[in-house]
Design a protein around this motif. Structure first.
Motif, mmCIF file in Angstrom:
data_model
loop_
_atom_site.group_PDB
_atom_site.id
_atom_site.type_symbol
_atom_site.label_atom_id
_atom_site.label_comp_id
_atom_site.label_asym_id
_atom_site.label_seq_id
_atom_site.Cartn_x
_atom_site.Cartn_y
_atom_site.Cartn_z
ATOM 1 N N CYS A 1 -9.899 111.147 70.882
ATOM 2 C CA CYS A 1 -8.625 110.528 71.233
ATOM 3 C C CYS A 1 -7.681 110.660 70.047
ATOM 4 O O CYS A 1 -8.088 110.546 68.892
ATOM 5 C CB CYS A 1 -8.839 109.064 71.580
ATOM 6 N N SER B 1 7.551 103.920 66.007
ATOM 7 C CA SER B 1 6.396 104.744 65.672
ATOM 8 C C SER B 1 6.767 105.581 64.456
ATOM 9 O O SER B 1 7.951 105.728 64.135
ATOM 10 C CB SER B 1 5.999 105.645 66.844
ATOM 11 N N ARG C 1 -4.179 117.573 74.912
ATOM 12 C CA ARG C 1 -2.850 117.153 74.452
ATOM 13 C C ARG C 1 -1.859 118.322 74.468
ATOM 14 O O ARG C 1 -0.697 118.145 74.856
ATOM 15 C CB ARG C 1 -2.948 116.541 73.050
ATOM 16 N N HIS D 1 -4.350 104.151 62.794
ATOM 17 C CA HIS D 1 -3.993 105.002 63.945
ATOM 18 C C HIS D 1 -2.955 104.343 64.833
ATOM 19 O O HIS D 1 -2.580 104.882 65.870
ATOM 20 C CB HIS D 1 -5.235 105.352 64.762
ATOM 21 N N HIS E 1 -3.232 104.906 76.657
ATOM 22 C CA HIS E 1 -2.712 106.276 76.610
ATOM 23 C C HIS E 1 -1.286 106.308 77.155
ATOM 24 O O HIS E 1 -0.946 105.566 78.075
ATOM 25 C CB HIS E 1 -3.618 107.214 77.405
ATOM 26 N N MET F 1 -3.220 111.782 68.889
ATOM 27 C CA MET F 1 -1.787 111.840 69.141
ATOM 28 C C MET F 1 -1.273 113.267 69.002
ATOM 29 O O MET F 1 -1.795 114.054 68.220
ATOM 30 C CB MET F 1 -1.038 110.988 68.110
ATOM 31 N N HIS G 1 -0.376 110.411 73.706
ATOM 32 C CA HIS G 1 -1.615 109.825 73.194
ATOM 33 C C HIS G 1 -2.685 109.938 74.268
ATOM 34 O O HIS G 1 -2.552 109.350 75.344
ATOM 35 C CB HIS G 1 -1.344 108.344 72.854
#
Length: 408
Positions: free
Chosen positions: A82, A320, A251, A337, A172, A84, A189
């Motif tokens: 998992c 962010s 991704r 994270h 997500h 980004m 994400h």
């Protein structure tokens, strides 16, 4: 040189825990969980706790566990790989339409998201009929997956091809953001989806069986491990590496489909990868630290080696950050994270009202219904406090504020 900001929690009978948590809350259960991990005999030097640290299964989310001679599958977790991805476009804020609902709808149509289970119905979070691009992408992973399945047949009938290029559920998301110069970014994400979950769950159970077989007592059965040199260790490292590659590819495919959807909504031609970052935050990898080769498990932590780019997202209504690693050896070149939860999903649904959620996501085109309250901003630590606590781990390169958010 920035002043060191970690505090040390000494663990009797174990390694110390170095914690970058000044100014942010840490629940007692998380401290207890860190203590148990630090008592594992193969932990190298110390455990590092990031400012977003909170209780997880087996190991805390927001922890870095370096090991020699063993790996703990539950410390990686079931959302293997998992992470980004973010890409800066050449669009500016003024190039976006005044009403962003059409963009949100286009993204939702382009990427399967969420989950729906019903008799005879296709899960809305998977592909019913994967495109040629998805099938071609799967072909780059299929041979290795076949080798894993040959040894562990139970992993064959999992959501693999049908989940490649899909978002999932929970925390997500896909977002359209503006940076400090009003430039448009796409950020998302997700991880290794159903197949990664199956791999993680399977090997966690296998490790627990091995511990029982060898009469090894653990402070927590979720800290069950595979010693290096055993077949299960090699098989897990192979499978987890594959799942991490699936996650990174997942991704990239989503990003391509989101950009294509944007091009249909915005007439102005634009470039889509002026700057791009793709990083895991649930994974295990071999690295060299303090002059020794070790396995580093980052569960809810991002690699922040000197000059390495990373992404630290806030919650649905918060900022962010695109960051550059400072290469702090004491953190094993790591950073947080995200913001980290202060409420469980159940608690958030009980304690946060829909009106509060709507107020906290003002200015963001996103879902404003009861179904996403477990992801509401109040469920998370303040991202500004989290960033202040790790000033010696990363430097902020871009500050982003979302204007569209698609949740799983």
């Amino acid at each position: 040189m920035t002043q060191t900001t970690f505090e040390v929690m000494n663990v009797e009978g174990g390694r110390p825990v170095k914690m970058w948590t000044r100014g942010v809350p840490v629940e007692d259960m998380a401290r207890a969980q860190l203590t148990k991990a630090a008592k594992m005999p193969f932990v190298f030097k110390h455990v590092a706790a990031m400012p977003d640290v909170h209780v997880g299964i087996g190991a805390t989310v927001g922890s870095v566990i370096p090991t020699k001679g063993a790996v703990i599958p539950a410390a990686v977790g079931v959302d293997i790989g998992c992470g980004m991805m973010a890409a800066r476009t050449t669009l500016m804020a003024h190039d976006l339409p005044d009403n962003l609902e059409g963009i949100r709808s286009a993204i939702e149509a382009a990427v399967p998201h969420g989950r729906s289970v019903g008799r005879g119905k296709r899960d809305s979070g998977s592909w019913g009929d994967p495109s040629a691009a998805i099938i071609d992408a799967w072909a780059t992973l299929a041979e290795r997956f076949g080798r894993i399945v040959a040894k562990h047949p139970r992993l064959k009938n999992t959501n693999n091809l049908t989940h490649l290029g899909t978002l999932g559920t929970g925390n997500h998301f896909i977002e359209l953001c503006l940076d400090q110069d009003a430039r448009v970014w796409v950020m998302l994400h997700s991880g290794s989806r159903g197949v990664g979950n199956a791999i993680g769950t399977y090997f966690i159970d296998l490790a627990k069986q091995d511990m029982r077989k060898w009469f090894i007592n653990l402070p927590d059965e979720d800290l069950a491990y595979f010693p290096e040199g055993t077949d299960h260790f090699d098989d897990y490292v192979e499978a987890v590496g594959w799942a991490q590659d699936f996650a990174a590819l997942n991704r990239r495919l989503m990003m391509a489909n989101v950009i294509a959807a944007l091009r249909l909504q915005i007439a102005k031609p634009f470039e889509a990868e002026a700057e791009a970052v793709n990083c895991h935050h649930n994974y295990v990898t071999r690295e060299n630290h303090f002059g020794e080769n070790v396995l580093v498990t980052r569960k809810g932590a991002v690699r922040a080696a000197k000059g390495t780019m990373g992404i630290i997202p806030g919650s649905m209504g918060a900022k962010s950050f695109i960051v550059r690693g400072l290469g702090n050896a004491e953190s094993f070149d790591s950073c947080s994270h995200g913001a980290g939860r202060v409420m469980s999903r159940t608690a958030a649904k009980k304690l946060v009202t829909l009106d509060e959620h709507i107020a906290d996501t003002a200015g963001v085109e996103c879902r404003k219904d009861e179904g996403v309250i477990d992801e509401t901003p109040k469920a998370y630590k303040p991202i500004e406090a989290v960033m202040a606590a790790q000033a010696d781990l990363v430097e902020i390169v871009h500050t982003l504020k979302q204007v569209v958010c698609v949740k799983g």
